[in-house]
Design a protein around this motif. Structure first.
Motif, mmCIF file in Angstrom:
data_model
loop_
_atom_site.group_PDB
_atom_site.id
_atom_site.type_symbol
_atom_site.label_atom_id
_atom_site.label_comp_id
_atom_site.label_asym_id
_atom_site.label_seq_id
_atom_site.Cartn_x
_atom_site.Cartn_y
_atom_site.Cartn_z
ATOM 1 N N GLN A 1 0.833 -1.207 0.000
ATOM 2 C CA GLN A 1 0.000 0.000 0.000
ATOM 3 C C GLN A 1 0.868 1.258 0.000
ATOM 4 O O GLN A 1 0.608 2.194 -0.754
ATOM 5 N N TYR B 1 0.430 0.231 -4.433
ATOM 6 C CA TYR B 1 -0.307 -0.911 -4.981
ATOM 7 C C TYR B 1 -1.590 -1.104 -4.193
ATOM 8 O O TYR B 1 -1.602 -1.041 -2.967
ATOM 9 N N THR B 2 -2.669 -1.332 -4.915
ATOM 10 C CA THR B 2 -3.978 -1.461 -4.283
ATOM 11 C C THR B 2 -4.390 -2.922 -4.166
ATOM 12 O O THR B 2 -3.853 -3.798 -4.857
ATOM 13 N N ASP B 3 -5.356 -3.165 -3.293
ATOM 14 C CA ASP B 3 -5.828 -4.524 -3.034
ATOM 15 C C ASP B 3 -6.336 -5.230 -4.286
ATOM 16 O O ASP B 3 -6.324 -6.459 -4.354
ATOM 17 N N SER C 1 -8.901 -7.380 4.630
ATOM 18 C CA SER C 1 -8.708 -6.941 3.246
ATOM 19 C C SER C 1 -9.401 -7.896 2.279
ATOM 20 O O SER C 1 -9.309 -9.112 2.422
#
Length: 192
Positions: free
Chosen positions: A81, A85-87, A118
């Motif tokens: 994160q 970078y996103t989930d 998440s």
């Protein structure tokens, strides 16, 4: 004048070399995941296609390696994160090795202990036979004795968006943590 020209050529050559030379070597293809027949514990339909993944095996009664690895993987998520970078760009996949004991309720409680919520961290379980067949994709060894104690290998796997196994990483053991930087680099290399 010759010194200035020489320095200029050296600097220009160094810059060109930097941009031409590959920054990281591509990860090799070392195997493939044939099928994802396990179920996500929240019951949602899921697709493993299209995203790189870190696959790890665990069981909720594990006294040391599994929980230490889970803590390290929460740090991995924070690092990803922090680096933008996103989930929705990658998955963490944790597969129980003891589906008889590790009910959906137990796994959900386990997730709560580590404050895992998440959407890209999936916890999978199946029958004992499905779990054994899935582990074979990775040549992952484990065994459950008559008392319910599970012994298992300590390897995690980077799998690309096309289900090709691309790298191995060690779980946390003793004083040695997961190499979060290397795992993050490998996932980031595979994000399209």
């Amino acid at each position: 004048m010759k010194v200035i020209i020489g320095i200029s050529l050296f600097v220009l050559g160094s810059i060109a070399f930097y941009f031409i030379w590959p920054q990281t070597a591509p990860l090799p293809k070392i195997g493939a995941v044939q099928e994802w027949k396990l179920t996500e514990v929240n019951g949602e339909e899921l697709s493993m296609q299209g995203k790189p993944k870190l696959v790890t095996f665990f069981y909720t009664n594990c006294p040391d390696i599994c929980p230490m690895t889970m803590w390290d993987l929460t740090t991995l998520q924070q690092l990803m994160q922090e680096e933008g970078y996103t989930d929705d760009q990658y998955l963490l996949v944790s597969v129980t090795l003891d589906p008889v004991y590790d009910t959906v309720k137990r796994i959900e409680q386990y997730k709560e202990v580590f404050t895992i919520s998440s959407p890209n961290w999936l916890f999978l379980r199946g029958t004992e036979e499905e779990t054994l067949n899935f582990a074979r994709n990775f040549n992952f060894f484990y065994d459950k004795d008559a008392d319910g104690f599970v012994t298992h290998a300590t390897t995690m796997y980077i799998v690309d968006a096309d289900d090709q196994i691309r790298a191995h990483h060690n779980m946390a053991m003793g004083n040695k943590q997961v190499n979060i930087r290397e795992v993050a680099d490998h996932l980031q290399q595979l994000i399209r």
